[in-house]
Structures are given as structure tokens and as C-alpha cells.
Design a protein around this motif. Structure first.
Motif: not given
Length: 237
Positions: A91, A93-95, A97-98, A203-204, A207-208, A211
Motif C-alpha cells: 500500500e 510502496r504503490a503510492a 513508486e507512483a 504514475q498510473k 501503481w498498476e 499492484e
């Protein structure tokens, strides 16, 4: 049992107990010592070429850092990968990394872009040769290069604090069937977005990508638990 750890180098400037600790910690992070595996002091001492005392000290320290759990009357075991810990780490890391990908799209240099392209070529070669360890190394370099390209030192520092857990997860998720090829394609698309200076798309995609890595990790962990015949083994709560 097959030897997996190499004898430690006794000419290191570090005290022996620290060398042994670093060796065992790295073996856990890299998946050489697997979640749920029992740590036998005598066996580890023989493999590393040391006495049992520094092994015992290292295991105690690893327990304090959460890499090892002590089971009463049974001994020391490599800590399992907790589903809650996976969710928490990914959770965050996704933010991050984006954010790094978006900043990189704004600030990356042509030289850094070329470096990312070279890493992608090496990753493709690793897949063709079935070199999982080589792919994992390239994956680390790829993400590190993105962090650096963000030109945000505090962001790089925060991500650095997560590296041990990220690398431990990375080794498991990338071993999942098909994940290396998928990760390669995801990285290729991220680089394209960054090269086009498309911040929102970078960014998108970042994030993907995280995930998808999390989903592969969860499938790998659940698969291992099912194979062991114990649905909760090594998963934590």
C-alpha cells in the motif's frame, strides 16, 4: 543436506558476529533460507565455518528484527510472510513508486533514460536464459534508477527503508510463473511514458505495476501454503 551457504570470510573488518548476522539476514532476504524453515545452529555453523556462538547471537538479533521467530520447545524458524505485512508494505510502496515515476517523468535525463533501456535489455536476456537471480538483480537496479531520477532525496531515503522487505517479496513474486515476462512489459511501458514526459500515465502504470507484483506475491504465498497442505502455514495474520 545440501550446502547452500558459503563459509564466511574471516578477513573482514567487521566482528565475526556481525559478518554471520549479515550473511544469514541476506540469505533470508534472498530466499535462500525460506519462510518456515527451521534454523539449525550446528548445520549453519558447519556451512559458514564458524562456531555455534556467533550463529546463536545472530539468530537472537534476527528475531529482534522480525526475520526469525522462536517457537517454544522447537527452536528458531525463518519468519513467515504475513498477509497483513504484504498489504501494508505494498500500500505504501504503490503510492511512493507512483510518485517517483511521476517525478522521473518531469526530471529524468536522456542519459538516465538510456540506462533504463539497457536494464530492460538485460532483463529480457535474463528471461531467455532462465536466470531468475539475474532478473531480480536487474529489477532492483531498475527501481533504484527510477528513485534516483525523481531527484527527491527524502523519497529515495523512505523507499530505501523498505528495501529489505521489498527485496524479500520481490524474490518470491518474480518466481511466480509468468511474472518476470509481465514485469518486463510493465517496465517497458513505464519507460515509454517517462520518455514521453507523460506524468499522469507514468504514475498510473507504476501503481498498476506494484499492484500486479502484490497479486503475484499473494498467489505464490498461497500456493506454497496449499502445497504444504496447511492453508495458514507461513502466512501470519
Amino acid at each position: 543436506m545440501e550446502r547452500r551457504l558459503l563459509p564466511v570470510k574471516l578477513d573482514s573488518y567487521k566482528p565475526l558476529r556481525e559478518v554471520v548476522f549479515d550473511t544469514l539476514r541476506e540469505a533470508i532476504i534472498n530466499g535462500v533460507l525460506r519462510p518456515g524453515e527451521r534454523l539449525m545452529e550446528l548445520q549453519l555453523a558447519e556451512e559458514l565455518g564458524v562456531s555455534r556462538t556467533p550463529i546463536r547471537e545472530a539468530i537472537r538479533k534476527l528475531e529482534l528484527e522480525g526475520f526469525v521467530v522462536m517457537v517454544p520447545r522447537k527452536g528458531a524458524y525463518v519468519a513467515g510472510i504475513s498477509l497483513k505485512n504484504i498489504a501494508d508494505v505494498f500500500e505504501v510502496r504503490a503510492a511512493l513508486e507512483a510518485l517517483a515515476a511521476g517525478l522521473a517523468a518531469e526530471r529524468i535525463t536522456d542519459e538516465e533514460l538510456e540506462g533504463l533501456e539497457r536494464i530492460i535489455v538485460r532483463k529480457k536476456k535474463s528471461i531467455e536464459e532462465g536466470d531468475v537471480a539475474g532478473f531480480v538483480q536487474c529489477d532492483m537496479e531498475f527501481h533504484d534508477a527510477f528513485y534516483k531520477a525523481s531527484r527527491n532525496e527524502r523519497l529515495v531515503q523512505i523507499l530505501g527503508n523498505l528495501q529489505d522487505e521489498i527485496h524479500r517479496f520481490r524474490s518470491v513474486s518474480l518466481a511466480y510463473p509468468g511474472r518476470m515476462q509481465d514485469a518486463l512489459e510493465e517496465h517497458r511501458k513505464i519507460v515509454e511514458a517517462v520518455a514521453e514526459r507523460d506524468v499522469a500515465r507514468a504514475q498510473k502504470l507504476a501503481w498498476e505495476h506494484i499492484e500486479n507484483a502484490e497479486n503475484s506475491l499473494l498467489e505464490a504465498v498461497r500456493g506454497k501454503a496449499a502445497a504444504a497442505g496447511e492453508e495458514g502455514e507461513g502466512l501470519g495474520k
